[in-house]
Design a protein around this motif. Structure first.
Motif, PDB file in Angstrom:
ATOM      1  N   UNK A  36      50.287  40.595  38.727  1.00 53.65           N
ATOM      2  CA  UNK A  36      48.872  40.271  38.588  1.00 53.65           C
ATOM      3  C   UNK A  36      48.390  39.095  39.420  1.00 53.65           C
ATOM      4  N   UNK A  37      49.290  38.436  40.143  1.00 55.91           N
ATOM      5  CA  UNK A  37      48.878  37.280  40.942  1.00 55.91           C
ATOM      6  C   UNK A  37      48.024  37.744  42.116  1.00 55.91           C
ATOM      7  N   UNK A  38      46.925  37.046  42.349  1.00 57.70           N
ATOM      8  CA  UNK A  38      46.022  37.340  43.469  1.00 57.70           C
ATOM      9  C   UNK A  38      46.157  36.249  44.519  1.00 57.70           C
ATOM     10  N   UNK A  76      46.910  45.780  46.843  1.00 53.78           N
ATOM     11  CA  UNK A  76      47.637  45.370  45.643  1.00 53.78           C
ATOM     12  C   UNK A  76      48.731  46.386  45.328  1.00 53.78           C
ATOM     13  N   UNK A  77      49.861  45.882  44.851  1.00 50.94           N
ATOM     14  CA  UNK A  77      50.953  46.750  44.406  1.00 50.94           C
ATOM     15  C   UNK A  77      50.626  47.258  43.001  1.00 50.94           C
ATOM     16  N   UNK A  78      51.408  48.182  42.494  1.00 51.83           N
ATOM     17  CA  UNK A  78      51.137  48.698  41.141  1.00 51.83           C
ATOM     18  C   UNK A  78      51.117  47.625  40.051  1.00 51.83           C
ATOM     19  N   UNK A  79      51.829  46.490  40.268  1.00 51.75           N
ATOM     20  CA  UNK A  79      51.823  45.432  39.251  1.00 51.75           C
ATOM     21  C   UNK A  79      50.607  44.514  39.372  1.00 51.75           C
ATOM     22  N   UNK A  80      49.709  44.791  40.334  1.00 56.25           N
ATOM     23  CA  UNK A  80      48.490  44.006  40.498  1.00 56.25           C
ATOM     24  C   UNK A  80      48.605  42.851  41.467  1.00 56.25           C
TER      25      UNK A  80
END
Length: 122
Positions: A36-38, A76-80
């Motif tokens: 989830x890190x942006x 974004x990857x599937x984990x955000x």
């Protein structure tokens, strides 16, 4: 008695922002596996231009914080998480080159001031 120059102050602000850019990049890289890190960042040129036009002058040098924002346009990857190590590596290399340039310019500025000081003693 003033011991700094306008150019020296501007270069100090440039080096501060460059250092912040390296810190932001390092934080992004450290969170590459955090779900989830942006990716965070700031517009270096815009913030530097604002700093140069800041009416506070040299008083604003310490504690200058660039406004952080999420970086748009990254996949974004599937984990955000959307951190791209390729992008961050390029950002780090760019910031390192900017810092090296800033230190070289500041060294030249100090050299000019020292030459002016020593010219009176000749």
């Amino acid at each position: 008695m003033q011991t700094t120059t306008a150019m020296g102050d501007a270069l100090g602000r440039y080096l501060d922002l460059t250092s912040q850019q390296m810190q932001v990049t390092a934080r992004n890289m450290a969170n590459v596996d955090t779900p989830g890190f942006k990716t965070q960042g700031f517009d270096f040129e815009e913030v530097f231009a604002q700093q140069l036009n800041d009416s506070a002058g040299a008083a604003g040098l310490e504690g200058v914080q660039a406004p952080m924002q999420d970086v748009d346009g990254l996949v974004a990857r599937p984990d955000g998480n959307n951190v791209s190590m390729d992008r961050e590596g390029l950002q780090l290399a760019k910031a390192q080159m900017q810092f090296k340039l800033g230190t070289q310019l500041l060294k030249g500025e100090f050299s000019s001031v020292m030459s002016a000081i020593h010219m009176d003693s000749k």
